[in-house]
Every structure is written in structure tokens, then in C-alpha cells.
Design a protein around this motif. Structure first.
Motif, PDB file in Angstrom:
ATOM      1  N   ILE A   1       2.028   5.749  -0.029  1.00  0.00           N
ATOM      2  CA  ILE A   1       2.877   4.954   0.851  1.00  0.00           C
ATOM      3  C   ILE A   1       2.165   3.654   1.204  1.00  0.00           C
ATOM      4  O   ILE A   1       0.939   3.614   1.239  1.00  0.00           O
ATOM      5  CB  ILE A   1       3.146   5.742   2.165  1.00  0.00           C
ATOM      6  N   GLY A   2       2.942   2.634   1.515  1.00  0.00           N
ATOM      7  CA  GLY A   2       2.331   1.393   1.972  1.00  0.00           C
ATOM      8  C   GLY A   2       3.258   0.226   1.747  1.00  0.00           C
ATOM      9  O   GLY A   2       4.230   0.342   1.007  1.00  0.00           O
ATOM     10  N   PRO A   3       2.959  -0.896   2.391  1.00  0.00           N
ATOM     11  CA  PRO A   3       3.825  -2.060   2.227  1.00  0.00           C
ATOM     12  C   PRO A   3       3.742  -2.648   0.814  1.00  0.00           C
ATOM     13  O   PRO A   3       2.842  -2.296   0.049  1.00  0.00           O
ATOM     14  CB  PRO A   3       3.284  -3.066   3.252  1.00  0.00           C
ATOM     15  N   ASN A   4       4.657  -3.534   0.476  1.00  0.00           N
ATOM     16  CA  ASN A   4       4.655  -4.211  -0.828  1.00  0.00           C
ATOM     17  C   ASN A   4       3.349  -4.953  -1.046  1.00  0.00           C
ATOM     18  O   ASN A   4       2.837  -5.581  -0.135  1.00  0.00           O
ATOM     19  CB  ASN A   4       5.800  -5.235  -0.898  1.00  0.00           C
ATOM     20  N   GLY A   5       2.828  -4.849  -2.265  1.00  0.00           N
ATOM     21  CA  GLY A   5       1.622  -5.604  -2.590  1.00  0.00           C
ATOM     22  C   GLY A   5       0.349  -4.984  -2.053  1.00  0.00           C
ATOM     23  O   GLY A   5      -0.724  -5.576  -2.143  1.00  0.00           O
ATOM     24  N   ALA A   6       0.439  -3.767  -1.493  1.00  0.00           N
ATOM     25  CA  ALA A   6      -0.751  -3.135  -0.922  1.00  0.00           C
ATOM     26  C   ALA A   6      -1.680  -2.592  -2.014  1.00  0.00           C
ATOM     27  O   ALA A   6      -2.857  -2.385  -1.776  1.00  0.00           O
ATOM     28  CB  ALA A   6      -0.350  -2.011   0.026  1.00  0.00           C
TER      29      ALA A   6
ATOM     30  N   LEU B   1       5.202   8.925 -10.439  1.00  0.00           N
ATOM     31  CA  LEU B   1       6.552   8.379 -10.255  1.00  0.00           C
ATOM     32  C   LEU B   1       6.457   7.145  -9.362  1.00  0.00           C
ATOM     33  O   LEU B   1       6.128   7.237  -8.183  1.00  0.00           O
ATOM     34  CB  LEU B   1       7.458   9.426  -9.607  1.00  0.00           C
ATOM     35  N   ASP B   2       6.726   5.979  -9.952  1.00  0.00           N
ATOM     36  CA  ASP B   2       6.564   4.734  -9.205  1.00  0.00           C
ATOM     37  C   ASP B   2       7.907   4.282  -8.619  1.00  0.00           C
ATOM     38  O   ASP B   2       8.785   3.837  -9.358  1.00  0.00           O
ATOM     39  CB  ASP B   2       5.984   3.651 -10.121  1.00  0.00           C
ATOM     40  N   GLU B   3       8.062   4.421  -7.345  1.00  0.00           N
ATOM     41  CA  GLU B   3       9.258   3.991  -6.600  1.00  0.00           C
ATOM     42  C   GLU B   3      10.578   4.520  -7.170  1.00  0.00           C
ATOM     43  O   GLU B   3      11.519   3.757  -7.368  1.00  0.00           O
ATOM     44  CB  GLU B   3       9.334   2.445  -6.555  1.00  0.00           C
ATOM     45  N   PRO B   4      10.671   5.811  -7.440  1.00  0.00           N
ATOM     46  CA  PRO B   4      11.942   6.310  -7.983  1.00  0.00           C
ATOM     47  C   PRO B   4      13.074   6.254  -6.962  1.00  0.00           C
ATOM     48  O   PRO B   4      14.245   6.312  -7.335  1.00  0.00           O
ATOM     49  CB  PRO B   4      11.626   7.762  -8.347  1.00  0.00           C
TER      50      PRO B   4
ATOM     51  N   HIS C   1       8.079   3.299  -0.372  1.00  0.00           N
ATOM     52  CA  HIS C   1       7.736   2.523   0.810  1.00  0.00           C
ATOM     53  C   HIS C   1       8.265   3.170   2.087  1.00  0.00           C
ATOM     54  O   HIS C   1       7.838   2.834   3.169  1.00  0.00           O
ATOM     55  CB  HIS C   1       8.121   1.047   0.702  1.00  0.00           C
ATOM     56  N   ASP C   2       9.156   4.163   1.923  1.00  0.00           N
ATOM     57  CA  ASP C   2       9.630   4.907   3.092  1.00  0.00           C
ATOM     58  C   ASP C   2       9.262   6.374   2.907  1.00  0.00           C
ATOM     59  O   ASP C   2       9.659   7.004   1.925  1.00  0.00           O
ATOM     60  CB  ASP C   2      11.156   4.757   3.210  1.00  0.00           C
TER      61      ASP C   2
END
Lengths: 267, 285
Positions: free
Chosen positions: A36-41, A161-164, A196-197
């Protein structure tokens, strides 16, 4: 039992500059882990290191007891930015069969065994009726099922699994999360899922890797998602609020002084 | 009205001419290569790059005119070099319209210079390179085309499955340990070679006629890659053969008829399939 993934003082980054550092975690067989984490983390960077596409900047990362290497057959991968799009008029069974037999040279039809394996995987992810549909016709949730089948078809020991869940509505998110959780449990496949959530996943997870502000916090959801841990992580006071079902809201705390400070500057 | 026997007689007579035999032969080879490669070009979304190779081939072909050698070799050298230049200009260059556009603008400029410098100052030759001259191919060019065609198809047969998967899902292919950059390079060379020989039929500027449009039509008709390639070849062959026959009776350029036939088929398929989709959406709603 030996952990499947182990990170010791791990840092990631390019050209000597760290994106994040001091990550320490170990993941056992069959665990379901959210990143988990914000964009670009630097969440995808962790995947690239596990896939052997990028070297750690510092520290040690082991996968099945050895250094990660490119082309590891034990990993099934669903990238975030799929090159498949709505104009790709190819039936789903073709993609899944290709994912199984991509390394066979020569022009030949799929063997009976390859086809059967592909159909079986589609059935396992509840997508058998999509087998002869075109990738271009599918909804976001259906596409993710097919991608999951594509990743599972080689019978991997680990799933990345990247952002499914991005771009799915609430109902489809819920359906996909319960499908993924069932797959993880039934196959005992160690799974890392970038999101991200965390809320749709929160009750299904064994561990959380929370990346923010160049730092990494790891542990169970209860351990990581506290006001204290996330305040340390973000380096600014935050409060974690919980609803009646245990979902969380991470909230930045502004001091009254901050408001006064703002007023002085006419904000 | 022409009776069927006299039509057959006319066609038989047409095929007695050496230049018509040559034209049918080379058109057939190129329709086959173009139809098959075109499918992968569409899948990889490299249609613009395919066009660029062809225009860079123009610089090579006109350069060959200056040096008094076979324009086919010039086009081949030009398009392969151009492909490398595009690759050097940017990683994943196929998505970079600006880089590709810049290279092809330079190539057209250089080609124009070579045309002007060409001592023969024969404008017709330049026009033939730009728009194709299927009726004027030499036996040497046919032999070269057959050799190149066999090499291209043989390579494609060997790399078929890895190439199809890497074209369909590059990120996953890379993660699986496939050398996607190398495979992309191999495909680039195959495409450059195919484009160079196609210039003889459709010319530099009408390269889409056999290299893109038949495949673009085929992918709208079938979801299976092998069927799509087969259909793409059938469309390309139909257009080439019909174009040659029509041009035998009407003295307009063959490449005009070829491009018009594939275009009309493409539009028809889009209209039919488009309205089909619309009906499906309406009935679902």
C-alpha cells in the motif's frame, strides 16, 4: 519453515538515490500481502526487484531462498499497465494458452494438453464463459479475471498483482477481492497485491507493506495501520479512524497553529 | 457484352505477357508477406513505424539510383538503418510519434535530394518508387523478392509463438524472462525487409495498402490470430490480383486499384461490424 520472501535492510532506487529504504519483512508460503502507499512511493519497484528486473540499491532480498532472477517460472505476474487494450480483438483462451506455451518455437497449433490447462484455469477463476469472447469486449472486472488466469496458468508459487483493483466499481472490487482471496487460499500461492486503497482487502490480508515518504512499515494490518506507526511513516501527524466494520480512514492532523500560520499569510 | 469464353481468352492472353506474369508473381509474394506481417504490425501498434521504414527506404532506394545499383538493396539498407535509428532515438520508440516523424521527414528530404542529384533526372523513376511500379519489375527483383520473402516467412514461422505473445503482452513477456528487446529487433528487421520489397508493388507512400489495411480489416472479422493472418492474406491477394486485372483493361495505375479495393473492403467491414456492435449494445440496454 523457510520464508518465501525475505527483505533485510532493503533499499530501492536509481543512480544511488533511494526511493525507499530500511525495509525488513518476511513472508511465508501462502500469505496474502498488500503493498500500500501513495502514487510514486515505489510500490511497483518492489515488484521489479522480485521479478529480477531491478537490483536492490542496498540490503538483501531473497525469494525462495535465493536472489531474485529474471524469468522465474515460479512467479505469475499481472502488470499495472497492460499493453492489451480495447482494440485487441483476440479471444481470451488464446491469451491464456499463449501465456502457458509462449516459449515453444515454431508455427504449430496449441496441443490438447495446453488447451485443457487453459480452460481449467479459466474455470478456476470463474471465467469459463469468457473463453471465446474477445479481450476487446470485456469489462474491467472481466479483464482482471482473465489476467489472473493468465498469471496462474503456469501454476506459479507466487503471484504479483499490480493494482488489479484500480478502475473497478465497488461491486466488482468486492467480487474480485473475494475471488483472489479464494485463489490464494485454495492454491496456497504467496500473493503480493499493490493497491492504493487497503479497505476492500483489509479482512483478507495476512500482512501489509506500507510504503510512503521513503520509508516502509510492515506487519499485520492491525500492527501497521495505527496512528502511531503511520505518523512515523509519513513524518507528519496522522490519525487512523475506524468504522464499525474495521475499515480505516487515514487523516492528516492539522494543528490549530497551522491554521493561524495560514491566516497570517492570508490563506 | 463480353461472353465468358472471350473473357477467359482475354485473361489467358494477358497472362502470356512476361511483364504480367512477373507482376502476378511478385504481387502474390508481397500480398502473402504483407498480409501476415501486417497482423503483427497491428497487434504491436507499430503501423506508423511501418510507414516510416518505407519512407526511409525511399532515401535508400533513390540513393541506390545515384549509385546505379538495385533500388531494392538501397531500400532494404535504408529501412533497416532507419529502424535502428528509431530504436536508438528512444526506448519503446514505436510509441514515439515525434521521433519517428522526425526521422521520416529527414529521410524524405534526403530522398528528394538524391532524386534531384540523380543524373538521369528521370522524374518517372522517383514517382515509381513513391507509388509503385508492379508492371516494371525485373527478373532480378523478383528473385530477390522471393529470397527475402522465404527468409522473412521462415523466420516468422520459427519465432511465431514467442513473437505473438510478446506483441500481445510485452510486460508479462519481459517478466517471464523473454528477450523482448531482441525479439522486437528481429521483428523490426523482418518488417524493414518486407517493406522494402513491397515498395516495388505499392510504392513508398501506399505501403499501408498491403502492409496494414488488409490486416486491419481481418482483425475485425475474427478473434483467432491464425484465421486473421489467413484472412489478411486472402484480402491482400484479392486486391492485388483484381487490381492487376482491372489495370489491364483500364490504363490507370495498379497501386491505385489495389489501395482502393482494400480501402473499400475495410470501410465495408467497419460499417457492417460497427452496426453489429451498435445492435448488441442497444439490445443489451
Amino acid at each position: 519453515m523457510q520464508p518465501v520472501v525475505e527483505a533485510k535492510d532493503l533499499a530501492s532506487g536509481y543512480n544511488g538515490k533511494a526511493t525507499w529504504q530500511n525495509a525488513n519483512f518476511s513472508v511465508r508460503k501462502g500469505e496474502f500481502v498488500a503493498v500500500i502507499g501513495p502514487n510514486g512511493a515505489g510500490k511497483t519497484t518492489l515488484f521489479r526487484m522480485l521479478l529480477g528486473l531491478q537490483k536492490p540499491l542496498k540490503g538483501k532480498l531473497t525469494l525462495f531462498g535465493e536472489e531474485p532472477r529474471r524469468g522465474n517460472r515460479k512467479i505469475g505476474y499481472v502488470p499495472q499497465r497492460h499493453t492489451i487494450d480495447n482494440d485487441t480483438n483476440i479471444e481470451c483462451i488464446e491469451l491464456v494458452s499463449l501465456a502457458l506455451s509462449w516459449n515453444r518455437w515454431g508455427f504449430n497449433p496449441f496441443s490438447k494438453g495446453e488447451k485443457e490447462a487453459a480452460y481449467k484455469i479459466l474455470k478456476d477463476v470463474g471465467a469459463e464463459e469468457l473463453a471465446h469472447k474477445s479481450l476487446a469486449e470485456l469489462s474491467g472486472g472481466e479483464l482482471q479475471r482473465i489476467y489472473l488466469a493468465e498469471a496462474l496458468v503456469g501454476d506459479p508459487d507466487m503471484l504479483l498483482l499490480d493494482e488489479p483493483l484500480s478502475n473497478l466499481d465497488m461491486k466488482r472490487t468486492k467480487d474480485l477481492v473475494s475471488l483472489m482471496s479464494n485463489v490464494v487460499r485454495a492454491r496456497k500461492v504467496t500473493t503480493f497485491l499493490v493497491a492504493h486503497d487497503i479497505n476492500p482487502l483489509i479482512h483478507f490480508l495476512d500482512k501489509v507493506i506500507y510504503i510512503a515518504n521513503g520509508r516502509v512499515a510492515t506487519g499485520t494490518a492491525e500492527e501497521v495501520l495505527t496512528s502511531k506507526r503511520l505518523t512515523e511513516l509519513y513524518g507528519t501527524p496522522v490519525e487512523v479512524l475506524r468504522d464499525s466494520k474495521g475499515h480505516i480512514l487515514v487523516h492528516t492532523l492539522y494543528d490549530l497553529e497551522d491554521y493561524h500560520e495560514g491566516k497570517k499569510h492570508g490563506l | 457484352m463480353v461472353s465468358s469464353t472471350s473473357l477467359i481468352a482475354t485473361l489467358q492472353q494477358m497472362l502470356h505477357y512476361q511483364f504480367m506474369q512477373n507482376a502476378f508473381l511478385i504481387g502474390t509474394i508481397i500480398a502473402i508477406i504483407g498480409g501476415i506481417l501486417g497482423y503483427i504490425v497491428i497487434l504491436r501498434r507499430t503501423t506508423f513505424a511501418a510507414h516510416a521504414y518505407s519512407e526511409i527506404g525511399f532515401a535508400g532506394a533513390t540513393g541506390a539510383l545515384l549509385l546505379n545499383t538495385n533500388i531494392l538493396f538501397g531500400a532494404l539498407a535504408g529501412s533497416i538503418l532507419g529502424g535502428l535509428a528509431i530504436a536508438v532515438l528512444g526506448n519503446r520508440a514505436k510509441y514515439r510519434d515525434v521521433e519517428i516523424g522526425s526521422v521520416l521527414a529527414l529521410a524524405l528530404g534526403v530522398g528528394y535530394l538524391f532524386t534531384t542529384l540523380y543524373t538521369g533526372n528521370d522524374a518517372q523513376t522517383a514517382v515509381n518508387i513513391l507509388f509503385g511500379d508492379i508492371l516494371g519489375v525485373s527478373t532480378a527483383q523478383i528473385i530477390t523478392t522471393i529470397v527475402i520473402g522465404v527468409i522473412v516467412l521462415a523466420t516468422l514461422v520459427v519465432v511465431y509463438r514467442p513473437l505473438l505473445f510478446a506483441s500481445l503482452d510485452e510486460d508479462v513477456a519481459e517478466a517471464k524472462g523473454m528477450h523482448t528487446v531482441l525479439l522486437g529487433g528481429v521483428f523490426m528487421v523482418l518488417l524493414a525487409a518486407a517493406v522494402s520489397v513491397s515498395i516495388l508493388v505499392t510504392g513508398v507512400l501506399l505501403i499501408f495498402a498491403l502492409m496494414v489495411i488488409p490486416a486491419a480489416t481481418a482483425v475485425r472479422l475474427t478473434k483467432k490470430p491464425t484465421y486473421a493472418m489467413l484472412l489478411s492474406v486472402v484480402i491482400a491477394l484479392f486486391a492485388t490480383w483484381s487490381g492487376l486485372v482491372i489495370a489491364y483493361f483500364v490504363s490507370w495505375p495498379v497501386s491505385f486499384f489495389i489501395v482502393t479495393i482494400v480501402f473499400v473492403l475495410y470501410i465495408l467491414v467497419r460499417i457492417i461490424k460497427g452496426s453489429g456492435n451498435l445492435a448488441a449494445v442497444t439490445s443489451a440496454a
